[in-house]
Write an enzyme that holds these catalytic residues in place. Structure first.
Site, PDB file in Angstrom:
ATOM      1  N   LEU A  44     -57.197  71.497   4.130  1.00  0.00           N
ATOM      2  CA  LEU A  44     -58.590  71.852   4.344  1.00  0.00           C
ATOM      3  C   LEU A  44     -59.386  70.654   4.822  1.00  0.00           C
ATOM      4  CD1 LEU A  44     -59.342  74.191   1.351  1.00  0.00           C
ATOM      5  CD2 LEU A  44     -59.062  74.772   3.750  1.00  0.00           C
ATOM      6  N   ALA A  45     -59.175  69.507   4.180  1.00  0.00           N
ATOM      7  CA  ALA A  45     -59.963  68.333   4.533  1.00  0.00           C
ATOM      8  C   ALA A  45     -59.631  67.861   5.945  1.00  0.00           C
ATOM      9  CB  ALA A  45     -59.729  67.219   3.514  1.00  0.00           C
ATOM     10  N   HIS A 267     -53.189  72.013 -15.519  1.00  0.00           N
ATOM     11  CA  HIS A 267     -53.761  73.360 -15.423  1.00  0.00           C
ATOM     12  C   HIS A 267     -53.222  74.231 -16.548  1.00  0.00           C
ATOM     13  CE1 HIS A 267     -54.989  77.183 -13.810  1.00  0.00           C
ATOM     14  NE2 HIS A 267     -55.631  76.585 -12.837  1.00  0.00           N
ATOM     15  N   ARG A 338     -60.588  73.470 -17.774  1.00  0.00           N
ATOM     16  CA  ARG A 338     -59.127  73.395 -17.803  1.00  0.00           C
ATOM     17  C   ARG A 338     -58.582  72.423 -18.826  1.00  0.00           C
ATOM     18  NH1 ARG A 338     -58.250  73.673 -11.284  1.00  0.00           N
ATOM     19  NH2 ARG A 338     -58.760  75.879 -11.194  1.00  0.00           N
ATOM     20  N   GLU A 433     -58.512  65.816  -1.504  1.00  0.00           N
ATOM     21  CA  GLU A 433     -57.911  65.413  -2.783  1.00  0.00           C
ATOM     22  C   GLU A 433     -57.438  63.960  -2.743  1.00  0.00           C
ATOM     23  OE1 GLU A 433     -55.103  68.286  -4.355  1.00  0.00           O
ATOM     24  OE2 GLU A 433     -54.501  66.938  -5.968  1.00  0.00           O
TER      25      GLU A 433
HETATM   26  C1  LIG Z   1     -51.176  76.268  -6.594  1.00  0.00           C
HETATM   27  C2  LIG Z   1     -52.538  75.681  -6.385  1.00  0.00           C
HETATM   28  C3  LIG Z   1     -53.667  76.477  -6.459  1.00  0.00           C
HETATM   29  C4  LIG Z   1     -54.945  75.942  -6.263  1.00  0.00           C
HETATM   30  N1  LIG Z   1     -56.020  76.768  -6.337  1.00  0.00           N
HETATM   31  C5  LIG Z   1     -57.256  76.250  -6.091  1.00  0.00           C
HETATM   32  C6  LIG Z   1     -58.412  77.105  -6.103  1.00  0.00           C
HETATM   33  O1  LIG Z   1     -58.317  78.300  -6.339  1.00  0.00           O
HETATM   34  N2  LIG Z   1     -59.617  76.552  -5.828  1.00  0.00           N
HETATM   35  C7  LIG Z   1     -59.748  75.225  -5.553  1.00  0.00           C
HETATM   36  O2  LIG Z   1     -60.858  74.793  -5.297  1.00  0.00           O
HETATM   37  N3  LIG Z   1     -58.672  74.408  -5.527  1.00  0.00           N
HETATM   38  C8  LIG Z   1     -57.438  74.881  -5.794  1.00  0.00           C
HETATM   39  N4  LIG Z   1     -56.348  74.040  -5.766  1.00  0.00           N
HETATM   40  C9  LIG Z   1     -56.514  72.646  -5.351  1.00  0.00           C
HETATM   41  C10 LIG Z   1     -56.644  72.561  -3.837  1.00  0.00           C
HETATM   42  O3  LIG Z   1     -55.804  73.507  -3.243  1.00  0.00           O
HETATM   43  C11 LIG Z   1     -56.273  71.207  -3.288  1.00  0.00           C
HETATM   44  O4  LIG Z   1     -56.855  70.201  -4.015  1.00  0.00           O
HETATM   45  C12 LIG Z   1     -56.740  71.083  -1.844  1.00  0.00           C
HETATM   46  O5  LIG Z   1     -56.308  72.177  -1.096  1.00  0.00           O
HETATM   47  C13 LIG Z   1     -56.287  69.801  -1.223  1.00  0.00           C
HETATM   48  O6  LIG Z   1     -56.618  69.816   0.150  1.00  0.00           O
HETATM   49  P1  LIG Z   1     -56.418  68.543   1.053  1.00  0.00           P
HETATM   50  O7  LIG Z   1     -56.864  68.919   2.403  1.00  0.00           O
HETATM   51  O8  LIG Z   1     -57.056  67.378   0.417  1.00  0.00           O
HETATM   52  O9  LIG Z   1     -54.864  68.231   1.030  1.00  0.00           O
HETATM   53  P2  LIG Z   1     -53.504  69.168   1.320  1.00  0.00           P
HETATM   54  O10 LIG Z   1     -53.898  70.543   1.571  1.00  0.00           O
HETATM   55  O11 LIG Z   1     -52.621  68.828   0.226  1.00  0.00           O
HETATM   56  O12 LIG Z   1     -53.018  68.593   2.667  1.00  0.00           O
HETATM   57  C14 LIG Z   1     -52.338  67.391   2.781  1.00  0.00           C
HETATM   58  C15 LIG Z   1     -51.940  67.228   4.213  1.00  0.00           C
HETATM   59  O13 LIG Z   1     -51.494  65.902   4.403  1.00  0.00           O
HETATM   60  C16 LIG Z   1     -50.259  65.893   5.080  1.00  0.00           C
HETATM   61  N5  LIG Z   1     -49.570  64.695   4.666  1.00  0.00           N
HETATM   62  C17 LIG Z   1     -49.376  64.228   3.406  1.00  0.00           C
HETATM   63  N6  LIG Z   1     -48.765  63.038   3.459  1.00  0.00           N
HETATM   64  C18 LIG Z   1     -48.573  62.754   4.758  1.00  0.00           C
HETATM   65  C19 LIG Z   1     -48.011  61.664   5.446  1.00  0.00           C
HETATM   66  N7  LIG Z   1     -47.553  60.597   4.811  1.00  0.00           N
HETATM   67  N8  LIG Z   1     -47.967  61.707   6.794  1.00  0.00           N
HETATM   68  C20 LIG Z   1     -48.470  62.777   7.485  1.00  0.00           C
HETATM   69  N9  LIG Z   1     -49.036  63.820   6.870  1.00  0.00           N
HETATM   70  C21 LIG Z   1     -49.084  63.802   5.528  1.00  0.00           C
HETATM   71  C22 LIG Z   1     -49.601  67.179   4.725  1.00  0.00           C
HETATM   72  O14 LIG Z   1     -48.687  67.522   5.739  1.00  0.00           O
HETATM   73  C23 LIG Z   1     -50.805  68.118   4.687  1.00  0.00           C
HETATM   74  O15 LIG Z   1     -51.088  68.548   5.997  1.00  0.00           O
HETATM   75  C24 LIG Z   1     -55.079  74.569  -5.983  1.00  0.00           C
HETATM   76  C25 LIG Z   1     -53.954  73.768  -5.921  1.00  0.00           C
HETATM   77  C26 LIG Z   1     -52.688  74.300  -6.149  1.00  0.00           C
HETATM   78  C27 LIG Z   1     -51.503  73.389  -6.169  1.00  0.00           C
END
Ligand SMILES: Cc1cc2nc3c(=O)[nH]c(=O)nc-3n(C[C@H](O)[C@H](O)[C@H](O)COP(=O)(O)OP(=O)(O)OC[C@H]3O[C@@H](n4cnc5c(N)ncnc54)[C@H](O)[C@@H]3O)c2cc1C
Ligand code: SF4
Ligand code: FES
Lengths: 646, 246
Positions: A44-45, A267, A338, A433
Site C-alpha cells: 500500500l505504501a 495479534h 490487541r 510499516e
Molecule cells: C494477515 C494480515 C492481516 C492484516 N489486516 C489488517 C487490517 O485489517 N487493517 C490494517 O490496517 N492492517 C492490517 N494488517 C497490517 C497491514 O496489512 C500491513 O501493515 C500493511 O499492509 C503494510 O503495508 P506496506 O506497504 O508497508 O508493506 P507490504 O505490503 O508488506 O509491502 C512490502 C513491499 O516491499 C517489498 N520488499 C520487501 N523487501 C524488499 C526488498 N529487499 N527488495 C525489494 N522489495 C522488497 C515487497 O515485495 C512488497 O512489495 C494486516 C496484516 C496481516 C499480516
C-alpha cells in the site's frame, strides 16, 4: 553523525500540516522530469507513493521481490481501514481518531504525526472510492462501517474480509496507469540488498534480479523504503513468507536509526500452532470480535476434558464458561485493544484453562450472534473467514466455536523518521510499516492500511519535494562511480561468503531456532533475564549460522535458498537489537510487556518519567554495541493517562 | 502419511524439463501441501541436491502467487481454494501425486514449477483502472452505488490473478481473468466513463500476448479458486460489442 531532529512544525496541532504544506519548498513541473526517485516495495505504501509521484511528473523506479506488484503483503489484510468520516453520526472526529490512536499506542507515538494521519484519513476513503475500490455499502448505496478494537465508534471501512486486497488493487491500478504512461518503471522479482550513499546522501540501491541472479545498480536522487515489517524474525507469524527486514537492516547499518525495535504486535485472533513443520500462522480478522465472544472453561477439569477430547465445547453450560474479557473489561469487552486481548489469552492458558490439544488456545464463539442475527447475516459478514478457518482446521465454525491463539502480526518499530518521513540519512525516506512512526507501542486495528496509504498518497509526495527542491541542479550520477562499485562489491562478497560455507544445516533450521528464542524470550512477555539470555543465545546462533549454514545451488540462478539465507542473516542481527531494546525499556507499554512492571491486576505499568521517548538506535559497527538516542515525546494536546478499557 | 511425488524439474527457461520421482514419508494429515513440499526440500538440501522451486508468499489464499498443477488440476483436488490452502488430508496415504507448473504459451516456465505471469500485469496496464490522480476527489459518499451492483463488482474484484483459469483452459485463454477486471469496473459508476476503451484495449493486448480464444468450455470457472463466474465473460462480450458498434 546524524542528529535526531523530528522537525515538527511550529503552531497549534490542528494547523501544523496545513502550515507545513503552504510553506514547504516545491519542485516545478519542468524540474520534476529531471529527478529520479527509487521506491522499494509495492505494498500500500510503495504503490501509492510511486503512482502519486509518477502523476506529479517524477521519474520513478519501483521494486518488489514477488512476481507482480499486486502480490505485496498488504494484499492479505482482512478487516478494514479507519477514517474519521463520522458517517455513522456516532460522534467521530479527526480529534477522536487522533486521540484513540495515541491512547491505543500507550502514549509512545508522536502527536504531530498522528494528528496528520487522522487528518488525511478521510481523503484516503475518497481516493479509494474514486479508483473503484468496492467498499461494503448499505442498501441505500452509501458506505458501510464496522467497529474495531480500541474504539467506541464505528469508523472502519471494509471490503468483505478482503480490505487489504481491494485497497492494494486500487493502488496497483494507479501504479499500472503510471507504468503505462512511462513515468514509473517496474522491477519485479528484484530484491534490494544495499543502499548507495554518495557524499552523505542516499543516491541509489544495489539489487539482485531474482530470476537471473544478476546484481544491478540503480540511481535515484532520493530513495524511499516501503518494504513492510519485520515480524518474520519470529519465523512463525502472520506475515507472508518472503516478508523481510533486509532493506531496513542494510540502511540501519549505513546510518539510519532504528526506532523502538522491540515494539511488536501479537495479534489475539490467529489459528493456533499445530505442528513443527508449520510454516506460517493464519490470522482470523479482528473484525470477528465484533460478533464473536471469547471464552475458556471456568473449571480446570473441564479444560482438561476438552483437551483430552472427552468433552465438547458445545456441551459446556453457559455458567461454566468464563468470558474473561467481558469479565475483566466490561466497558470494551471483547473489543479491547490487541495487546490487552493477547495477554489475557496467554494468562488464561498459562493458568491451565487453555483448550485445543496443546492447551494453547481459547474459544471465539459465534453462537449467540447466530441466535441473535441469524446464520445468514453472520455468513455475509464473515463468510470467507469462516471458510478459510474450516479449510485449515477441518471444523465448521458455525457449529463449534473457533479456536484462536495470539501470534506475531505487526511491527510498530521500524526505521526512525522525522515529520517529513525522512530517515537520519538525507534523501532516504521510509513509509508504511517499514517506519516506526504512528502507532507508538501498540497499533489499533485497521490503522496500518490507513497509515500506509496516508504516507504514500498524501504525505510523502509533499515532503519529498521539500528535499528534492534543493537537488534540481544535481545531474544523474553514473552508476559506474566508486560508491556504486563498492556497494555492489560488498553485496557480491556477502553472497559469496554465504555460498562458500557449505555447512550442515539448512537456512530454515536456523530461522526456526531464532524464532523460538524470540518467541520464548522477547515475545508476549519479557523479563530482564529472558532478554539477557536472548542476546547471548542469538549471538551464538549467529556465529553458528556463519560457520554451518548450507546454501545449495549457485548465485546465478533463481535460488530461493540464497534469498532466504540473505534474509535470515539480517534477522539474526535484528533479533539481537530487539532484545537489547526490550531489555533497556524498563517499563511495560502496549505490546511491550515486561513482567517486572505490572500493576496488581496484571495490567501494563508504564513509566512516563523515565521512558516517554522513542528509542532510536544507531549502528556502531560489527560486534560493537549500538548507541541509544532518545527522541523525547511531548504531549501538548493530550492528557497522558493510564490506559483504561474497564 | 507417505507419498510418491512426480515433480516437473527444469533448470531454466531455455532448458528441457523432465519429471523426477521422490518419496516422502511421515507427513501429518494436518500439514498443508506447501508444507509437505517444504519438508521434501529439507530432505533435498540434506543431500546437497537443489530444492524444488515453486512460487508462494502469503500462504493463505490471497496473494495469488502459488501456482501448482496437481494431479491434472490447478490448485489440486478441492474447490474454492489455492494450492497453499490445500491440505494433505485431501489425499490418501500412499498416493502418487503429480506436480507440474502452469502450462501456457503466455506463461513461460522460469524454473521447475515457477512460471512468468507478467502477461497479466501487461493486460492490466492497458486500462484496468480509472484515470484519476491522487487528490482533489469529492467525498466518498458523493457517488452512491446500489448494494447489489457493488456486491457484484466485489465478486469480480476478488480475482487474485493466479492464472489457474489459463492453465486449465485447453485454449490457454485469459478470458476469465480479463472479464473479472472488466466487469468489476464496468459495474461501478466510477468505471463507466472509460468502459469502452478499457475493454477494447485489454482484449487486444490479451490476443497480442498469445492467450487463446474463449470457446465457452467453462473449465476456468470450475477451477477458479475465487469462484469467479462465467457471467463475467458474458458481460465482457456485451461490453465489447457495445464498444465496437459505437
Ligand atoms: C494477515 C494480515 C492481516 C492484516 N489486516 C489488517 C487490517 O485489517 N487493517 C490494517 O490496517 N492492517 C492490517 N494488517 C497490517 C497491514 O496489512 C500491513 O501493515 C500493511 O499492509 C503494510 O503495508 P506496506 O506497504 O508497508 O508493506 P507490504 O505490503 O508488506 O509491502 C512490502 C513491499 O516491499 C517489498 N520488499 C520487501 N523487501 C524488499 C526488498 N529487499 N527488495 C525489494 N522489495 C522488497 C515487497 O515485495 C512488497 O512489495 C494486516 C496484516 C496481516 C499480516
Ligand atoms: S479468474 Fe480465478 S483462476 Fe483466473 S486469475 Fe482470477 S482468481 Fe485465478
Ligand atoms: S501463496 Fe498466496 S495465494 Fe497461495
Amino acid at each position: 553523525m546524524s542528529e535526531i531532529k523530528s522537525k515538527i512544525p511550529q503552531g497549534p496541532l490542528a494547523d501544523k500540516w496545513t502550515t507545513y504544506k503552504s510553506t514547504q519548498n516545491l519542485v516545478n513541473p519542468a524540474n520534476k522530469r529531471k529527478l529520479d526517485v527509487i521506491v522499494v516495495g509495492t505494498g500500500l505504501a510503495g504503490a501509492s507513493a510511486a503512482s502519486s509521484l509518477g502523476e506529479l511528473g517524477f521519474n520513478v523506479k519501483i521494486f518488489c521481490y514477488q512476481d507482480s506488484p499486486r502480490r505485496a503483503h498488504s494484499i492479505a489484510a482482512q478487516g478494514g481501514i479507519n477514517a474519521a468520516k463520522n458517517y455513522q453520526n456516532d460522534g467521530d472526529s479527526v480529534y477522536r481518531l487522533f486521540y484513540d490512536t495515541i491512547k491505543g499506542g500507550d502514549y509512545r507515538a508522536r502527536e504531530a504525526n498522528v494528528y496528520r494521519l487522522a487528518e488525511v484519513s478521510n481523503s484516503i476513503i475518497d481516493q479509494c472510492v474514486a479508483q473503484g475500490v468496492p467498499f461494503a455499502r448499505e442498501y441505500g448505496g452509501l458506505l458501510d462501517n464496522r467497529s474495531f478494537g480500541g474504539a467506541q465508534v464505528s469508523r472502519t471501512f471494509y471490503a468483505r474480509g478482503q480490505t487489504g486486497q481491494q485497497l492494494l488493487l486500487g493502488a496497483y491500478r494507479a501504479l499500472n496507469r503510471q507504468i503505462k504512461a512511462g513515468t514509473v518503471e517496474m522491477h519485479n522479482r528484484d530484491e534490494m540488498l544495499e543502499l548507495v550513499i554518495v557524499d552523505g546522501k542516499a543516491r541509489g540501491i544495489v539489487s539482485r534480479n531474482l530470476v537471473t541472479g544478476q546484481i544491478e545498480r540503480h540511481f535515484g536522487h532520493a530513495v524511499v523504503l516501503a518494504t513492510g515489517g519485520y515480524g518474520n524474525v519470529f519465523f512463525l507469524s502472520t506475515n507472508a513468507m518472503g516478508s523481510n527486514a533486509s532493506a531496513a537492516w542494510q540502511v540501519y547499518k549505513k546510518g539510519a536509526f532504528f526506532g523502538n525495535p522491540c515494539f511488536t504486535q501479537i495479534h489475539p485472533t490467529c489459528i493456533p500452532v499445530h505442528g513443527d513443520y508449520q510454516s506460517k500462522l493464519t490470522l482470523m480478522s479482528e473484525s470477528l470480535r465484533n460478533d464473536g465472544r471469547i471464552w475458556v472453561p471456568k473449571k480446570k477439569e473441564d479444560a482438561e476434558a476438552i483437551r483430552k477430547g472427552t468433552l465438547k465445547p458445545t456441551q459446556l453450560k453457559e455458567e461454566d464458561r468464563d468470558y474473561y474479557l467481558e469479565r475483566r473489561y466490561p466497558a470494551f469487552g471483547n473489543l479491547v485493544p490487541r495487546d490487552v486481548a493477547s495477554r489475557a489469552a496467554k494468562e488464561r492458558c498459562d493458568a491451565g484453562f487453555g483448550v485445543g490439544t496443546t492447551g494453547l488456545a481459547v474459544y471465539l464463539d459465534f453462537s449467540s450472534a447466530i441466535n441473535r442475527l441469524g446464520k445468514k447475516v453472520i455468513e455475509e459478514r464473515y463468510g470467507n473467514l469462516f471458510q478459510m478457518y474450516e479449510k485449515i482446521v477441518d471444523e465448521n465454525p458455525y457449529e463449534t466455536p473457533m479456536m484462536i491463539y495470539p501470534a506475531v502480526h505487526y511491527t510498530m518499530g521500524g526505521i526512525w523518521v522525522d515529520y517529513e518521513l525522512q530517515t537520519t540519512i538525507p534523501g532516504l525516506f521510509a513509509i508504511g510499516e517499514a517506519n516506526f512512526s504512528d502507532h507508538g507501542a501498540n497499533r489499533l486495528g485497521a490503522s496500518a492500511l490507513m497509515q500506509g496509504l496516508a504516507d504514500g498518497y498524501f504525505v510523502l509526495p509533499y515532503t519529498i519535494q521539500n528535499y528534492l527542491s534543493a537537488d534540481i541542479r544535481t545531474p544523474r550520477i553514473s552508476t559506474d562511480t566508486p560508491a556504486f562499485q563498492e556497494a555492489e562489491k560488498s553485496v557480491k562478497e556477502r553472497i559469496q561468503r554465504l555460498m562458500s560455507i557449505r555447512g550442515k544445516h539448512s537456512v530454515d533450521s536456523f530461522h526456526k531456532k531464532l524464532g523460538k528464542i524470540m518467541w520464548d524470550k522477547v515475545g508476549m512477555a519479557r523479563t530482564k533475564q529472558s532478554c539477557t539470555e536472548a542476546i547471548t543465545e542469538i549471538q551464538a546462533l549467529r556465529a553458528e549460522f556463519w560457520k554451518d549454514v548450507r546454501v545449495t545451488g549457485t548465485p546465478d540462478e533463481l535460488n530461493p535458498e540464497l534469498e532466504k539465507a540473505l534474509r535470515v542473516a539480517d534477522f539474526l542481527e535484528l533479533g539481537e537489537l530487539m532484545a537489547r531494546d526490550a531489555l533497556h525499556r524498563e517499563e511495560s507499554c502496549g505490546g511491550h510487556f515486561r513482567e517486572e512492571y505490572q500493576t496488581e491486576e496484571g495490567e501494563a505499568k508504564r513509566d512516563d518519567s523515565d521512558f516517554m521517548y522513542v528509542a532510536a538506535w544507531e549502528y556502531k559497527g560489527e560486534n560493537e554495541e549500538p548507541k541509544l538516542n532518545k527522541e523525547v515525546l511531548e504531549y501538548e494536546n493530550i492528557k497522558v493517562a493510564q490506559r483504561n478499557y474497564k | 502419511m507417505n507419498f510418491t511425488l512426480k515433480i516437473w524439474r527444469q533448470e531454466s527457461a531455455s532448458s528441457k524439463g523432465r519429471f523426477e520421482t521422490y518419496k516422502i514419508s511421515n507427513i501429518s494429515d494436518e500439514c498443508s501441501f506447501l508444507e509437505m513440499l517444504d519438508q521434501l526440500n529439507e530432505q533435498l538440501v540434506d543431500k546437497f541436491d537443489k530444492p524444488v522451486c515453486f512460487d508462494h508468499d502469503c500462504r493463505e489464499g490471497i496473494c495469488g502467487m502459488c501456482s501448482l498443477y496437481i494431479n491434472g488440476r490447478p490448485h489440486g483436488n478441492d474447490s474454492g481454494i489455492t494450492t497453499c490452502q490445500l491440505h494433505m488430508r485431501r489425499f490418501k496415504d500412499g498416493d502418487t501425486i503429480v506436480i507440474e507448473p502452469w502450462r501456457a504459451k503466455a506463461f513461460p516456465i522460469l524454473k521447475d514449477l515457477v512460471v512468468d505471469r507478467s502477461a497479466f500485469d501487461k493486460i492490466a496496464q492497458e486500462g484496468a483502472y480509472v484515470s484519476v490522480n491522487t487528490g482533489g476527489i469529492p467525498d466518498g459518499n458523493a457517488i452512491p452505488v446500489p448494494k447489489v451492483k457493488s456486491d457484484l463488482a466485489m465478486d469480480a474484484a476478488a480475482c487474485i490473478g493466479c492464472g489457474a483459469c489459463v492453465a486449465t483452459c485447453k485454449n490457454a485463454s485469459a478470458m476469465l481473468f480479463v472479464s473479472a477486471n472488466v466487469s468489476h469496473l464496468a459495474l461501478l459508476p466510477q468505471g463507466k466513463i472509460e468502459a469502452k476503451e478499457r475493454v477494447t484495449k485489454m482484449v487486444a493486448k490479451m490476443d497480442e500476448l498469445g492467450f487463446g480464444n474463449c470457446t465457452n468450455t467453462g473449465a476456468c470457472e470450475a477451477e477458479c479458486p475465487k469462484e469467479i463466474k462465467l457471467s463475467n465473460i458474458a458481460r465482457l462480450f456485451r461490453e465489447y460489442y457495445v464498444a465496437s458498434i459505437s
